[in-house]
Design an enzyme around this catalytic site. Structure first.
Site, PDB file in Angstrom:
ATOM      1  N   CYS A 189       0.825  -1.215   0.000  1.00 17.87           N
ATOM      2  CA  CYS A 189       0.000   0.000   0.000  1.00 17.87           C
ATOM      3  C   CYS A 189       0.856   1.260   0.000  1.00 17.87           C
ATOM      4  CB  CYS A 189      -0.927  -0.007   1.203  1.00 17.87           C
ATOM      5  SG  CYS A 189      -1.648  -1.613   1.483  1.00 17.87           S
ATOM      6  N   CYS A 202     -12.845   0.084   8.288  1.00 19.18           N
ATOM      7  CA  CYS A 202     -11.950  -0.340   7.206  1.00 19.18           C
ATOM      8  C   CYS A 202     -12.049   0.584   6.001  1.00 19.18           C
ATOM      9  CB  CYS A 202     -12.313  -1.746   6.719  1.00 19.18           C
ATOM     10  SG  CYS A 202     -12.446  -2.967   8.035  1.00 19.18           S
ATOM     11  N   SER A 203     -10.905   0.812   5.337  1.00 14.83           N
ATOM     12  CA  SER A 203     -10.938   1.544   4.067  1.00 14.83           C
ATOM     13  C   SER A 203     -11.510   0.606   3.002  1.00 14.83           C
ATOM     14  CB  SER A 203      -9.532   2.012   3.692  1.00 14.83           C
ATOM     15  OG  SER A 203      -8.647   0.909   3.654  1.00 14.83           O
ATOM     16  N   ILE A 205     -12.454  -0.959  -1.033  1.00 13.84           N
ATOM     17  CA  ILE A 205     -11.805  -1.422  -2.260  1.00 13.84           C
ATOM     18  C   ILE A 205     -12.108  -0.352  -3.321  1.00 13.84           C
ATOM     19  CG2 ILE A 205     -11.919  -3.209  -4.064  1.00 13.84           C
ATOM     20  CD1 ILE A 205     -10.851  -4.422  -1.539  1.00 13.84           C
ATOM     21  N   LYS A 248     -10.014   6.077   4.340  1.00 10.70           N
ATOM     22  CA  LYS A 248     -11.307   5.589   4.828  1.00 10.70           C
ATOM     23  C   LYS A 248     -12.471   6.027   3.935  1.00 10.70           C
ATOM     24  CE  LYS A 248     -14.420   3.849   7.191  1.00 10.70           C
ATOM     25  NZ  LYS A 248     -14.989   3.652   5.850  1.00 10.70           N
ATOM     26  N   HIS A 256      -9.224   3.873  -1.210  1.00  9.82           N
ATOM     27  CA  HIS A 256      -7.842   3.392  -1.065  1.00  9.82           C
ATOM     28  C   HIS A 256      -7.457   2.473  -2.236  1.00  9.82           C
ATOM     29  CE1 HIS A 256      -4.139   2.100   0.597  1.00  9.82           C
ATOM     30  NE2 HIS A 256      -4.551   1.149   1.399  1.00  9.82           N
TER      31      HIS A 256
END
Lengths: 393, 134
Positions: free
Chosen positions: A91, A214-215, A217, A336, A340
Site C-alpha cells: 500500500c 476499514c478503508s 476497495i 477511509k 484506497h
C-alpha cells in the site's frame, strides 16, 4: 541514519487525479492515462519534456492479470521510448514512486519526472481482493494460518486498547471525521456522513474492527510532475517544494516487531523527514496519514510525533485533528472515505497536500496551510514513507 | 491465501510448521520464528542454531476473523492469536477448542498439531501448529 545531501531541490509543478470509486468503464490503463494527462496539462509542459516515468502499483497482476505496469503507463501515455520504472511496496507503492521520482530529480539525472500511482481493484470479487491484499503481510507465516489484512490491524487495535485504554468510541471518531471531511471532496469514493452509531452497528469484520473501521476497495489513479526547484517558477507561479522525502523498513510480519502497537518504520521515516526539513512535529500545519483502518490513524498520530505514545485516542477525542483543530488530519477524507486504490494512495496524498498548500481545496481548505506532511504505509508497517511539502523553499 | 502452489512450497516448511522449529543466535541469545540465516541484531557477528520451541506461551493479542480470505470460508468464525512463546519469540496462528468470547490477552496456551485447510484443486491437506488453552 547517515547525512545524505541532495544535489538540488525538488518541486511539484503539476497534479492530476481521477475520481476514486468503482469505475466499470475504466481499466488500469485508462485510469493511469486520465490522471497522467491532467498532471501534464496542469504543469503546462508537453509530453516531450518528460524524461522518466515512475509508476507505483501494488498488485495489478492479481487484480487485473496485467503485470509490467510501468511499461503499460509509458506506452499508453504515448511517452515511449523514455524509461519507466514500477515501484512496489504494497500500500506504500505510491509513496515509493514519489521517493524514487525525488531521487531522480535531486540527483541531477532527470529534470522532468512523471510520478504516478494506480490500482484497479474492482475487476475481481471480494475474497480474491482479500487474497491479493494478503500478499502485503508475511505470506508464509501470517496469511498461511488464515490471517487477513483487517485481522492484522485488529491485533494491533486489541493490543492498543489493552496497553493504553484506547476505546471503541475513539476508533469510531476517526471514521466519522474522515467521512465528514470527504463530503467536501469531489474526488472521494464515499461522500456520506456517518455517525458513531453507524460505525458501531456495522458488520464485524475482525474483532474489534467493523466494516466502517476499514478503508474500501477502490479504483483510482493520481500523478504529480516533478521538476528541479530552480526551474519550477518558469512553469508555475505556485510551485510546491519537497522539503523532505524519507522512507524506512521493518519486519514483514507483525508478530516479529519490537512492539505491535508502534510502527517503527513510521517512527524512523518521520524522524529522518523532520531532520531533512529541519522541522519538528509541532511545525506541521496539517497531514494526510495512512488510515487504512481507524486504528492505523491513531497509531500514526503517535508514531509521527503529533502526540505521545498511547495518547492517539485522546487526540481525536479532543478534536485536535478535526478541520479547525490544532493539526487537521485527512482533510481529503483519508483512505477511509476518499478511497484506497492501494498503489495510487501515496500519490493521492501528495495531490491533496499540493491543493491545500495552493489554497485550492475549496470547502475543505485548511486555514494557514504552509507545511503539510504525507504518510504512506505498506502492509502492517514493513514499509513507510514520509514526505513534507511546503510553499516556501 | 488461496493460490495453490506445488508441493515443495509447503514441504520445505514442514519443520517450522509441524514442529515449531526456529532459530537462536549464539551471540545475543535471541530466538526467532521463522528461522533466520542472519541475526538482525548481530548480523555476521552472530551464529544461528536451530531451536525447537516448547510451544508454551501466552496470548499477546487476538482477533476473530468473520470475513475470511479464499480457502477459509468453512472455518469462520475462527480466532487468530499472536502468542508470546516462553523462549521470547512471538508467532501467529489460530486458537482451537475455545469460544470467541473466552479468549483473553495473557491467557496461557500450548501448541498442538492441526489441519489448517484443504486445497481445492490439488486436494493437498495443509497442516500446522495451532494453540489451545491450558
Amino acid at each position: 541514519m547517515n547525512e545524505l545531501k541532495p544535489k538540488r531541490g525538488v518541486a511539484i509543478i503539476g497534479i492530476g487525479i481521477t475520481k476514486f470509486g468503482e469505475h466499470w468503464n475504466l481499466g488500469l490503463k485508462e485510469l493511469a492515462v486520465q490522471a497522467g494527462t491532467k498532471a501534464v496539462e496542469d504543469a503546462g509542459i508537453s509530453g516531450e519534456d518528460i524524461q522518466l516515468v515512475v509508476g507505483g502499483n501494488m498488485s495489478s497482476g492479481l487484480f487485473t492479470g496485467q503485470e509490467h505496469e510501468a511499461g503499460l503507463l509509458a506506452d499508453y501515455l504515448g511517452l515511449n521510448p523514455i524509461p519507466a520504472i514500477r515501484t512496489e511496496g504494497a500500500c506504500s507503492s505510491g509513496g515509493l514512486a514519489m521517493r524514487v521520482g525525488c531521487l531522480a530529480v535531486a540527483s541531477g539525472m532527470y529534470n522532468f519526472v512523471a510520478v504516478g500511482g494506480v490500482e484497479k481493484m474492482t475487476d475481481v470479487y471480494g475474497p480474491q481482493a482479500t487474497t491479493a491484499l494478503s500478499g502485503a503481510m508475511d505470506y508464509e507465516t501470517e496469511a498461511y494460518f488464515g490471517a487477513t489484512f483487517p485481522g492484522i490491524y485488529a491485533l494491533i487495535a486489541r493490543r492498543h486498547m489493552h496497553e493504553y485504554g484506547t476505546t471503541r468510541k475513539q476508533l469510531s471518531l476517526i471514521a466519522v471525521k474522515n467521512h465528514r471531511n470527504a463530503l467536501h471532496n469531489p474526488y472521494a469514493q464515499y461522500r456520506k456522513k456517518i455517525t458513531i452509531g453507524d460505525v458501531e452497528k456495522s458488520m464485524m469484520v475482525a474483532d474489534p474492527l467493523r466494516l466502517l473501521d476499514c478503508s474500501p476497495i477502490t479504483d483510482g489513479a493520481a500523478t504529480v510532475i516533478l521538476a528541479p526547484a530552480d526551474l519550477a517558477r518558469k512553469y508555475t507561479d505556485t510551485p510546491i517544494y519537497v522539503r523532505a522525502s524519507a522512507q524506512a523498513s521493518d519486519t514483514l510480519s507483525l508478530f516479529s516487531r519490537r512492539s505491535i502497537t508502534t510502527l517503527d518504520a513510521t517512527v524512523y521515516a518521520a524522524k529522518e523527514a523532520y531532520r531533512q526539513a529541519r522541522l519538528s512535529p509541532k511545525d506541521i500545519d496539517f497531514a494526510e496519514v495512512h488510515d487504512c483502518f481507524t486504528i492505523a490513524e491513531i497509531c500514526a498520530y503517535e508514531d509521527l510525533g503529533f502526540t505521545e505514545k498511547g495518547k492517539g485516542g485522546k487526540l481525536i477525542e479532543e478534536g485536535e485533528t478535526e478541520m479547525g483543530g490544532k493539526i487537521p488530519v485527512n482533510a481529503s477524507g483519508g483512505l477511509k472515505a476518499k478511497g484506497h486504490p492501494v498503489g495510487a494512495t501515496g500519490i493521492a496524498q501528495i495531490v491533496e497536500i499540493v491543493k491545500q498548500l495552493k489554497g485550492e481545496a475549496e470547502k475543505r481548505q485548511v486555514k494557514n496551510a504552509e507545511l503539510g506532511l504525507a504518510h504512506n504505509v505498506g502492509g502492517s508497517g514493513a514499509t513507510a514513507t514520509v514526505h513534507i511539502l511546503s510553499r516556501d523553499r | 491465501m488461496a493460490k495453490e502452489f506445488a508441493v515443495p512450497f509447503h514441504w520445505r516448511r514442514f519443520k517450522e510448521r509441524y514442529r515449531l522449529i526456529g532459530s537462536r543466535c549464539d551471540h545475543c541469545e535471541k530466538c526467532f520464528y521463522p528461522a533466520r540465516v542472519i541475526c538482525p541484531g548481530c548480523r555476521r557477528g552472530g551464529h544461528m542454531k536451530e531451536i525447537k520451541f516448547s510451544g508454551k506461551g501466552k496470548v499477546h493479542s487476538y482477533t476473530i476473523i468473520r470475513v475470511p480470505p479464499e480457502g477459509f470460508r468453512e472455518y469462520i468464525p475462527y480466532i487468530i492469536v499472536i502468542v508470546e512463546l516462553e523462549e521470547g519469540a512471538k508467532v501467529l496462528s489460530q486458537i482451537v477448542d475455545c469460544e470467541p468470547k473466552d479468549v483473553k490477552i495473557g491467557m496461557r496456551v500450548t501448541s498442538c498439531f492441526r489441519r489448517i485447510r484443504t486445497e481445492n484443486e490439488t486436494g493437498l491437506v495443509l497442516y500446522g501448529f495451532k494453540f489451545r488453552s491450558v
